[in-house]
Design an enzyme around this catalytic site. Structure first.
Site, PDB file in Angstrom:
ATOM      1  N   CYS A   1      -5.373   1.912   4.322  1.00 45.88           N
ATOM      2  CA  CYS A   1      -4.252   1.697   3.401  1.00 45.88           C
ATOM      3  C   CYS A   1      -3.034   2.528   3.807  1.00 45.88           C
ATOM      4  CB  CYS A   1      -4.659   2.037   1.969  1.00 45.88           C
ATOM      5  SG  CYS A   1      -5.028   3.788   1.700  1.00 45.88           S
TER       6      CYS A   1
ATOM      7  N   CYS B   1      -7.910  -2.617  -3.875  1.00 44.92           N
ATOM      8  CA  CYS B   1      -7.141  -3.448  -4.788  1.00 44.92           C
ATOM      9  C   CYS B   1      -7.696  -4.871  -4.785  1.00 44.92           C
ATOM     10  CB  CYS B   1      -5.670  -3.466  -4.383  1.00 44.92           C
ATOM     11  SG  CYS B   1      -4.831  -1.887  -4.623  1.00 44.92           S
TER      12      CYS B   1
ATOM     13  N   CYS C   1       0.838  -1.211   0.000  1.00 47.16           N
ATOM     14  CA  CYS C   1       0.000   0.000   0.000  1.00 47.16           C
ATOM     15  C   CYS C   1       0.868   1.255   0.000  1.00 47.16           C
ATOM     16  CB  CYS C   1      -0.895   0.018   1.234  1.00 47.16           C
ATOM     17  SG  CYS C   1      -2.276  -1.131   1.221  1.00 47.16           S
TER      18      CYS C   1
END
Length: 241
Positions: A225, A199, A119
């Site tokens: 994230c 994601c 991330c």
């Protein structure tokens, strides 16, 4: 000791704290931060609300979209559809550079062993570089989304900028009502149980009754994230299109 930015965030909360949505965004875009403001959007399941509100004020406003190269194809197609539907002309797509990927995730599977590091270089650093020219940015965070966001203010000072959360007080019902009222397209994965989409490797479906973000980093303590957490050491990892 209160910093200059913290003082300004307090002042903005005092002056605009009774407003929301378009009524809040209009003076910020047209006056307070004219030419110094960007909207950050994931083009996720709730993104159409804020994008629609901004489009009513200034379709040229910079919209920063981080393409981590690990996103669902459905998200990329949804982005194109919303941009066309709303007539947004200021969208900037940001991605990690090829050199950064070679250096940090040559095989593309860093998310398996260290999703926080993944991330960080794919999203956090890339967005930080993209935000560099701006004094303030708009987020789509809402208090109901997670326990870590329950006290979310409309304005806050962070990382040398003013962060604006115009939908902080919205409920899930408010979001649904807004999307229906304005006949806005839905993220194609929503009807399949993906209520918060990030994601692909780190996003799961949400079961009935679960928190809206329960499918993010399923089974781990990780809830963010890193974009909304303090940044650590700098690095140059961005490629823009």
């Amino acid at each position: 000791m209160i910093t200059h930015l913290q003082a300004r965030a307090r002042d903005l909360n005092a002056r605009y704290g009774h407003l929301t949505g378009v009524e809040l965004l209009r003076p910020l875009i047209q006056t307070e931060f004219k030419g110094q403001l960007a909207l950050v959007s994931s083009f996720g399941t709730e993104s159409a609300v804020l994008l629609h509100q901004v489009a009513q004020i200034d379709r040229d406003l910079p919209v920063l979209f981080v393409n981590t190269r690990k996103l669902f194809g459905e998200t990329l197609r949804y982005k194109r559809k919303l941009v066309e539907t709303l007539g947004l002309s200021g969208v900037r797509e940001l991605s990690p550079s090829v050199e950064a990927e070679q250096a940090h995730d040559r095989d593309g599977v860093l998310w398996r062993s260290n999703n926080t590091a993944c991330c960080d270089f794919r999203k956090v650093r890339v967005l930080d570089a993209g935000l560099a020219p701006f004094a303030a940015w708009i987020t789509g965070r809402k208090r109901y989304q997670a326990t870590t966001r329950l006290e979310l203010p409309l304005f806050e000072a962070a990382e040398g900028k003013i962060k604006i959360n115009p939908l902080a007080g919205y409920t899930r019902a408010d979001v649904e009502s807004y999307l229906d009222r304005h006949d806005l397209p839905r993220h194609p994965l929503e009807e399949d149980g993906y209520l918060s989409v990030g994601c692909m490797p780190c996003t799961d479906r949400v079961a009935p009754g679960e928190d809206i973000r329960a499918g993010r980093w399923r089974g781990q303590e990780k809830t963010e994230c890193g974009i909304h957490l303090p940044l650590t050491s700098p690095t140059n990892l961005v490629g823009a299109s």
